[in-house]
Scaffold this active site. Structure first.
Site, PDB file in Angstrom:
ATOM      1  N   LYS A  58      44.499  43.478  37.315  1.00  0.00           N
ATOM      2  CA  LYS A  58      43.896  42.687  38.435  1.00  0.00           C
ATOM      3  C   LYS A  58      42.503  42.931  38.259  1.00  0.00           C
ATOM      4  O   LYS A  58      41.800  41.915  38.414  1.00  0.00           O
ATOM      5  CB  LYS A  58      44.347  43.623  39.508  1.00  0.00           C
ATOM      6  CG  LYS A  58      43.749  42.996  41.063  1.00  0.00           C
ATOM      7  CD  LYS A  58      44.164  41.627  41.256  1.00  0.00           C
ATOM      8  CE  LYS A  58      43.508  41.196  42.686  1.00  0.00           C
ATOM      9  NZ  LYS A  58      43.782  41.447  43.901  1.00  0.00           N
ATOM     10  N   LYS A  74      33.998  43.182  47.095  1.00  0.00           N
ATOM     11  CA  LYS A  74      34.737  44.420  46.985  1.00  0.00           C
ATOM     12  C   LYS A  74      34.995  44.489  45.730  1.00  0.00           C
ATOM     13  O   LYS A  74      34.898  45.507  45.255  1.00  0.00           O
ATOM     14  CB  LYS A  74      35.978  44.296  48.370  1.00  0.00           C
ATOM     15  CG  LYS A  74      36.980  45.286  47.947  1.00  0.00           C
ATOM     16  CD  LYS A  74      38.063  45.451  49.044  1.00  0.00           C
ATOM     17  CE  LYS A  74      39.105  44.600  48.496  1.00  0.00           C
ATOM     18  NZ  LYS A  74      40.031  45.166  47.720  1.00  0.00           N
TER      19      LYS A  74
END
Lengths: 291, 291
Positions: free
Chosen positions: B170, B239
């Site tokens: 990811k 983030k």
């Protein structure tokens, strides 16, 4: 239609061969006699000078190695424009800067000739197979005249807009290839250090938002570490990123990602050799990461 | 199979709805009562605490907003691992760091439970439509147990390898999306200043080496300047790039392109708002280029 080709390097020789295969009456010129001889053996005529070539043809194509050589061949004494006549179409397939493309277009217009900036993408393999992308800027009428010639050399021929837009399009492509190849290098390094298989990761990314043509192309090269020798050597990108940086300055555009990619690609060329593949910034990052 | 879902935000609520559609016996938990009520109205049971949820199900899923919340929900007092039992499978769908993923896996193993790091890609739209990419790390047996559940939520479900490899995959995707969106911004700016149509240029790049999924996605957004409001806001990348930077430090990897993309994305968030689309670094570069 009589066509002339100036410059029979890696790209020009393949393009000339496809024109001859297509039945074009082709005249060629190059500074190296052996390149000319090879084209003549395939059916081309030889012209002893740029001027003699221009006088004999309807459409002049040039595929040359640098901005400086292009300027000299088109704008210099005894060059293409000096010998050009009204109604001729002059085409530059080299990757040059916008200023050069536009200067050539103005000089050609003054003689009543059309000028197209028409850089190609696809490498020597695409030139040989006649599958180049050809991105063309300039007057549409001139484009339509030259189009049958382009179609013999490429499968993806596009008129992008006015003078310089073919060049701008090519530089956009080089910008993206350069940044994408450095991004792929970081991703592959992360994969290796985190214990992921590079090819499996590339396959997953291909169907995710992170996919790119270069990521897919580079994965097997990085996995097998086959960086030496290549159809897309870093030296081409060293050259084109130099042109891009100058263009960014001329247009007043901030290009921070491209500038950083340029640093990494220049370092790759200096450390490993300019014939290394464009995927080789991986080696620079690996070295910086204690690999 | 009884399944629990902790966290019913943008992602978790869509995922829960698809599990219910698929006939799963689903128990849910969220700190916001209205989120729980909505899931209950679709057929879910409510659990009053994380512990009560874990005790009632075979497979625990969590979709949480930050590394800190994940650590607390999984490892904290009264959390998932404290209540876990042998044979259970615990799944974290959040994007966290490798260290957190591996710590959870070890703590789960000590209780005889399986743990999978299984971050997703595809955004709230993919969660709602059940078309997520789900990248899974951990023991294959645990993966096979949870697979029928994953298949109700995603169309591209892949076991990447051992613990942490879903998370690494990811983060690779986020790295590439971030660099590609900044590269696309530079390319689009160059196109506009050179008089090229952004969409036409993107179409040509799509069949050239410069193509990327993000370039194609961003072109119409940049052309129409529709940067406000988005399914892929910059805050997600602020983030995730924070997590990636930490991972690069932990693994000793040089990530210069990602670091620069992070700067541009953080500046986008600070200047234009963190709900702006991930294509909005275009605005930062335009501003730097006197636009």
């Amino acid at each position: 239609m009589r066509v002339g080709m100036i410059g029979l390097g890696f790209m020009g020789s393949g393009m000339a061969a496809n024109l001859l295969k297509g039945g074009i009456d082709l005249t060629v010129n190059d500074i190296l006699p052996e390149k000319v001889e090879r084209a003549v053996s395939l059916g081309a005529r030889a012209a002893g000078s740029v001027g003699a070539l221009v006088e004999r043809v309807d459409v002049v194509l040039a595929s040359l190695p640098s901005v400086e050589v292009c300027r000299q061949v088109f704008l210099g004494p005894g060059g293409v424009i000096e010998h050009a006549r009204a109604g001729q179409v002059l085409v530059d397939h080299s990757t040059v800067d916008l200023v050069a493309s536009r200067e050539c277009a103005e000089a050609a217009a003054a003689k009543g000739a059309g000028f197209l900036d028409a850089p190609v993408s696809g490498g020597p393999k695409g030139a040989e197979e006649g599958t180049l992308s050809i991105m063309v800027g300039g007057e549409r009428a001139a484009f339509e005249t030259a189009r049958p010639v382009f179609d013999l050399m490429g499968t993806n021929v596009r008129h992008m807009g006015g003078s310089g837009s073919g060049t701008a399009m090519k530089l956009m492509n080089q910008l993206l290839v350069s940044v994408h190849t450095c991004a792929a290098a970081e991703a592959f390094l992360l994969a290796e250090r985190a214990g992921l298989d590079v090819q499996t990761a590339a396959d997953v990314l291909h169907v995710s938002w992170g996919g790119s043509t270069i990521l897919e192309r580079n994965a097997p090269i990085v996995k097998r570490r086959e960086f030496a020798g290549s159809g897309a050597p870093v030296r081409l990108f060293v050259k084109d990123l130099g042109i891009l940086t100058k263009l960014g300055r001329d247009l007043g555009i901030a290009l921070p990602m491209s500038n950083l990619a340029q640093e990494l690609i220049n370092e790759t060329s200096e450390t490993f050799g300019d014939d290394y593949d464009v995927s080789a910034p991986f080696l620079v990052l690996e070295k910086r990461s204690g690999g």
